[in-house]
Design a protein around this motif. Structure first.
Motif, PDB file in Angstrom:
ATOM      1  N   GLN A 202       0.710  -1.378   0.032  1.00  0.00           N
ATOM      2  CA  GLN A 202       0.004  -0.141  -0.093  1.00  0.00           C
ATOM      3  C   GLN A 202       0.766   1.239   0.017  1.00  0.00           C
ATOM      4  OE1 GLN A 202      -2.622  -0.783  -0.955  1.00  0.00           O
ATOM      5  NE2 GLN A 202      -4.091  -1.769   0.374  1.00  0.00           N
ATOM      6  N   GLU A 203       1.965   1.421  -0.677  1.00  0.00           N
ATOM      7  CA  GLU A 203       2.871   2.401  -0.623  1.00  0.00           C
ATOM      8  C   GLU A 203       2.209   3.531  -1.614  1.00  0.00           C
ATOM      9  OE1 GLU A 203       5.654   2.627   0.876  1.00  0.00           O
ATOM     10  OE2 GLU A 203       5.233   0.529   1.550  1.00  0.00           O
ATOM     11  N   GLY A 204       1.248   3.350  -2.330  1.00  0.00           N
ATOM     12  CA  GLY A 204       0.578   4.384  -3.219  1.00  0.00           C
ATOM     13  C   GLY A 204      -0.423   5.043  -2.011  1.00  0.00           C
ATOM     14  N   VAL A 205      -1.027   4.270  -1.256  1.00  0.00           N
ATOM     15  CA  VAL A 205      -2.015   4.842  -0.186  1.00  0.00           C
ATOM     16  C   VAL A 205      -1.450   5.650   0.824  1.00  0.00           C
ATOM     17  CG1 VAL A 205      -3.869   4.222   1.634  1.00  0.00           C
ATOM     18  CG2 VAL A 205      -3.582   2.988  -0.480  1.00  0.00           C
ATOM     19  N   LYS A 206      -0.036   5.205   1.057  1.00  0.00           N
ATOM     20  CA  LYS A 206       0.768   5.877   2.198  1.00  0.00           C
ATOM     21  C   LYS A 206       1.263   7.236   1.701  1.00  0.00           C
ATOM     22  CE  LYS A 206       2.827   2.015   4.807  1.00  0.00           C
ATOM     23  NZ  LYS A 206       3.903   1.201   4.842  1.00  0.00           N
ATOM     24  N   ARG A 207       1.532   7.187   0.232  1.00  0.00           N
ATOM     25  CA  ARG A 207       1.909   8.426  -0.584  1.00  0.00           C
ATOM     26  C   ARG A 207       0.898   9.694  -0.507  1.00  0.00           C
ATOM     27  NH1 ARG A 207       5.516  12.270  -2.216  1.00  0.00           N
ATOM     28  NH2 ARG A 207       4.714  13.144  -4.233  1.00  0.00           N
ATOM     29  N   ALA A 208      -0.572   9.115  -0.552  1.00  0.00           N
ATOM     30  CA  ALA A 208      -1.645  10.038  -0.440  1.00  0.00           C
ATOM     31  C   ALA A 208      -1.872  10.485   0.853  1.00  0.00           C
ATOM     32  CB  ALA A 208      -2.795   9.150  -0.978  1.00  0.00           C
ATOM     33  N   THR A 209      -1.769   9.556   1.652  1.00  0.00           N
ATOM     34  CA  THR A 209      -1.673   9.867   3.101  1.00  0.00           C
ATOM     35  C   THR A 209      -0.682  10.977   3.676  1.00  0.00           C
ATOM     36  OG1 THR A 209      -2.496   7.724   3.809  1.00  0.00           O
ATOM     37  CG2 THR A 209      -1.937   9.244   5.613  1.00  0.00           C
ATOM     38  N   LEU A 210       0.638  10.934   2.961  1.00  0.00           N
ATOM     39  CA  LEU A 210       1.497  11.819   3.339  1.00  0.00           C
ATOM     40  C   LEU A 210       1.184  13.053   2.720  1.00  0.00           C
ATOM     41  CD1 LEU A 210       4.527  12.692   4.244  1.00  0.00           C
ATOM     42  CD2 LEU A 210       5.220  11.649   1.532  1.00  0.00           C
ATOM     43  N   ILE A 211       0.809  13.314   1.396  1.00  0.00           N
ATOM     44  CA  ILE A 211       0.316  14.550   0.717  1.00  0.00           C
ATOM     45  C   ILE A 211      -0.865  15.004   1.618  1.00  0.00           C
ATOM     46  CG2 ILE A 211      -0.794  15.388  -1.269  1.00  0.00           C
ATOM     47  CD1 ILE A 211       0.901  13.265  -2.744  1.00  0.00           C
ATOM     48  N   ALA A 212      -1.728  14.402   2.040  1.00  0.00           N
ATOM     49  CA  ALA A 212      -2.912  14.838   2.740  1.00  0.00           C
ATOM     50  C   ALA A 212      -2.558  15.612   3.951  1.00  0.00           C
ATOM     51  CB  ALA A 212      -4.204  13.864   2.933  1.00  0.00           C
ATOM     52  N   TYR A 502      -5.723  11.755  -7.913  1.00  0.00           N
ATOM     53  CA  TYR A 502      -6.692  11.699  -6.620  1.00  0.00           C
ATOM     54  C   TYR A 502      -8.196  12.082  -6.791  1.00  0.00           C
ATOM     55  CZ  TYR A 502      -2.085  10.895  -4.764  1.00  0.00           C
ATOM     56  OH  TYR A 502      -0.811  10.287  -4.398  1.00  0.00           O
ATOM     57  N   ARG A 503      -8.372  12.734  -8.120  1.00  0.00           N
ATOM     58  CA  ARG A 503      -9.771  13.265  -8.283  1.00  0.00           C
ATOM     59  C   ARG A 503     -10.591  12.133  -9.194  1.00  0.00           C
ATOM     60  NH1 ARG A 503     -11.113  16.770  -4.980  1.00  0.00           N
ATOM     61  NH2 ARG A 503     -13.184  15.763  -5.390  1.00  0.00           N
ATOM     62  N   MET A 504      -9.644  11.122  -9.594  1.00  0.00           N
ATOM     63  CA  MET A 504     -10.122   9.903 -10.805  1.00  0.00           C
ATOM     64  C   MET A 504     -10.996   8.930  -9.809  1.00  0.00           C
ATOM     65  SD  MET A 504      -7.231   9.636 -13.398  1.00  0.00           S
ATOM     66  CE  MET A 504      -8.036   8.766 -14.459  1.00  0.00           C
ATOM     67  N   ILE A 505     -10.814   8.818  -8.658  1.00  0.00           N
ATOM     68  CA  ILE A 505     -11.375   7.864  -7.701  1.00  0.00           C
ATOM     69  C   ILE A 505     -12.829   7.752  -8.049  1.00  0.00           C
ATOM     70  CG2 ILE A 505     -11.308   6.316  -5.871  1.00  0.00           C
ATOM     71  CD1 ILE A 505      -8.788   6.016  -7.576  1.00  0.00           C
ATOM     72  N   ASP A 506     -13.164   9.263  -7.541  1.00  0.00           N
ATOM     73  CA  ASP A 506     -14.708   9.357  -7.250  1.00  0.00           C
ATOM     74  C   ASP A 506     -15.104   9.378  -8.620  1.00  0.00           C
ATOM     75  OD1 ASP A 506     -13.369  11.722  -7.848  1.00  0.00           O
ATOM     76  OD2 ASP A 506     -15.110  12.961  -7.344  1.00  0.00           O
ATOM     77  N   LYS A 507     -14.468   9.454  -9.825  1.00  0.00           N
ATOM     78  CA  LYS A 507     -15.296   9.623 -11.214  1.00  0.00           C
ATOM     79  C   LYS A 507     -15.556   7.974 -11.431  1.00  0.00           C
ATOM     80  CE  LYS A 507     -14.971  13.997 -11.385  1.00  0.00           C
ATOM     81  NZ  LYS A 507     -16.358  14.752 -11.633  1.00  0.00           N
TER      82      LYS A 507
END
Length: 512
Positions: A202-212, A502-507
């Motif tokens: 889940q490195e991609g999810v960790k990266r998103a968490t870091l940015i947030a 990070y805006r494509m998931i809701d689409k």
């Protein structure tokens, strides 16, 4: 026999209202009468005060005693007025000298034995008293440490009505605590027993968490059960930036007014992390009630509000978050007044993509299309627009689970967050903006400068993905944070690409 006035105060919401407690003793029918727009618990103070005074050794004479709590236009609530009423009555009777009672504020509840019980909101009361130039405050002994968090004002902790009388006669307050210094432990990080290194893959999810966290952006995790969404969210406190003393005092004031500070160690030195169950009511979440009190959004001020199983929350409860997410405060209006509670928090939410949790894996998913639509339909487009970063947490691969150690740990991520926050602090110094997520549109235009490739890509994403104006600006703010993490002054094309992703998931799931 005579007249005397002492100063007191009470907390209304998070605001402090000063009250003059006036006592008059005169000839007439024996009575202990209280006036001044009082609630039932304040009216009951008459019997508590009379009994406490008798058990302390003071016998009330057969006189007419009238106590007025001024101003009469302000509703008096709570249990803080017992001690000032007793002090005013004793001074009016001539039982205690009046010299020390001047320029002194009194708050406290009396037990029938004369002991002074703790009350809520001491920090807010003492802070406002200092601002008004009051010299000293007499507070319950249990609340003494809390009051001494405020520097520049004398705080006296009284354990009983007898202690107060002895002090008024010139003796020292028994067992006075020394002023404690809290600055030395402000930045002492308590070692956590959880760490991002425990999450495999889940490195991609960790990266998103870091940015947030770096930009204080709202965050949504979506994925199947067991993919680590909740584990990821619960480790966010391990990478949050440290609290400054002013921030710590502001948060402590909120918890003090809500009655949630520890008397032995009142100062809150860690950012709040409030986890809310999906059965929460709207009033408990945003605050309210007949007499409004702070809700979870206010208790999360300066920290994180975590909503697990987001789609299980009633839609009306989620919609009530839209205004505080935008304004960073919550306004509540009642017949007797208006209240404003702070709500500057980072929203973190986690959810499954369908009731069973396995959509869009049609082999494992057992939900019908109407069930999926109803489930996802609880999350409205305006609410989604307020979530800056949406990331998918896929099923963890076997190789990742059996790997010895994760590539990312909390210590490394925290240093990256602190680096990005320092950049933002320098950028917004003097502007009243703490992080990238708080930028207004003018600030976005000034600080979110794109290169040619980034400009072209953002235009294409806006048209193809049918972004709203709000999601457009939020994408720019996220890109600004990504550039800060990379140490770049200008937002480049690769930063826009990641922010748009990070805006494509809701689409993908909502198709809106």
């Amino acid at each position: 026999m005579g007249f005397y006035t002492v100063l007191s105060a009470s907390v209304q919401g998070l605001n402090v209202a000063f009250v003059q407690v006036e006592a008059d003793v005169s000839n007439g029918l024996p009575v202990f009468h209280m006036v001044g727009y009082l609630s039932s618990e304040v009216k009951e103070a008459a019997e508590r005060v009379r009994t406490a005074m008798r058990n302390t050794g003071f016998m009330l004479p057969a006189k007419k005693i009238v106590v007025n709590l001024s101003p009469a236009c302000v509703r008096k609530r709570g249990n803080v007025f017992d001690l000032p009423i007793a002090a005013a009555v004793l001074a009016a009777l001539g039982e205690i000298p009046c010299g020390k009672l001047k320029d002194t504020l009194f708050v406290g509840e009396l037990g029938l034995d004369g002991k002074i019980q703790p009350v809520e909101g001491i920090l807010a009361i003492v802070s406002e008293a200092k601002e008004q130039g009051i010299m000293r405050c007499v507070v319950p002994k249990v609340n003494e440490r809390e009051g001494k968090l405020v520097e520049g004002i004398e705080i006296l902790g009284a354990a009983s009505l007898k202690d107060l009388c002895e002090w008024a006669k010139g003796r020292a307050m028994p067992g006075a605590d020394k002023v404690e210094e809290h600055r030395d432990r402000m930045h002492v990080r308590i070692k956590s027993d959880i760490d991002y290194s425990e999450i495999q893959g889940q490195e991609g999810v960790k990266r998103a968490t870091l940015i947030a966290v770096a930009g204080n952006h709202n965050l949504l995790y979506i994925g199947p059960p067991g993919s680590g969404k909740t584990m990821m969210a619960k480790r966010i406190p391990t990478i949050l930036p440290e609290l400054e003393r002013d921030e710590s005092l502001k948060i402590t004031k909120i918890y003090s007014a809500a009655g949630k500070v520890r008397s032995e160690d009142p100062l809150i030195t860690r950012r709040p992390f409030r986890e809310v169950h999906h059965t929460v009511t709207r009033a408990a979440l945003v605050g309210g009630g007949r007499i409004p009190v702070p809700g979870e959004v206010t208790l999360a001020n300066g920290g994180v509000l975590f909503l697990d199983e987001l789609a299980e929350f009633p839609r009306g409860v989620l919609e009530s978050l839209r205004q505080p997410l935008e304004d960073k405060c919550i306004h509540l209006v009642r017949n007797h007044g208006a209240y404003c509670f702070p709500a500057d928090f980072m929203l973190v939410a986690a959810m499954n993509p369908c009731p069973c949790g396995y959509y869009p894996d049609l082999i494992r998913c057992c939900c019908t299309l109407p069930q999926i639509q109803r489930y996802l339909g609880k999350i409205s487009q305006p609410f989604l627009d307020r979530l800056d970063v949406c990331v998918e947490a896929p099923k963890v691969k076997y190789e990742a689970l059996t790997a010895r150690q994760s590539d990312s740990d909390s210590s490394t991520m925290r240093s990256q967050v602190e680096h990005a926050r320092k950049i933002q602090e320098r950028r917004f110094r003097g502007l009243g903006i703490a992080s990238n997520s708080q930028m207004g549109r003018e600030a976005v235009k000034e600080w979110c400068v794109l290169d040619t490739g980034g400009e072209r890509l953002l235009r294409q994403a806006y048209e193809v993905m049918n972004l709203t104006a709000r999601s457009f600006y939020k994408t720019l703010k996220v890109a600004r944070t990504i550039a800060d993490l990379a140490g770049e002054e200008k937002i480049r094309e690769e930063h826009i690409k990641e922010a748009v992703s990070y805006r494509m998931i809701d689409k993908k799931y909502w198709g809106r």
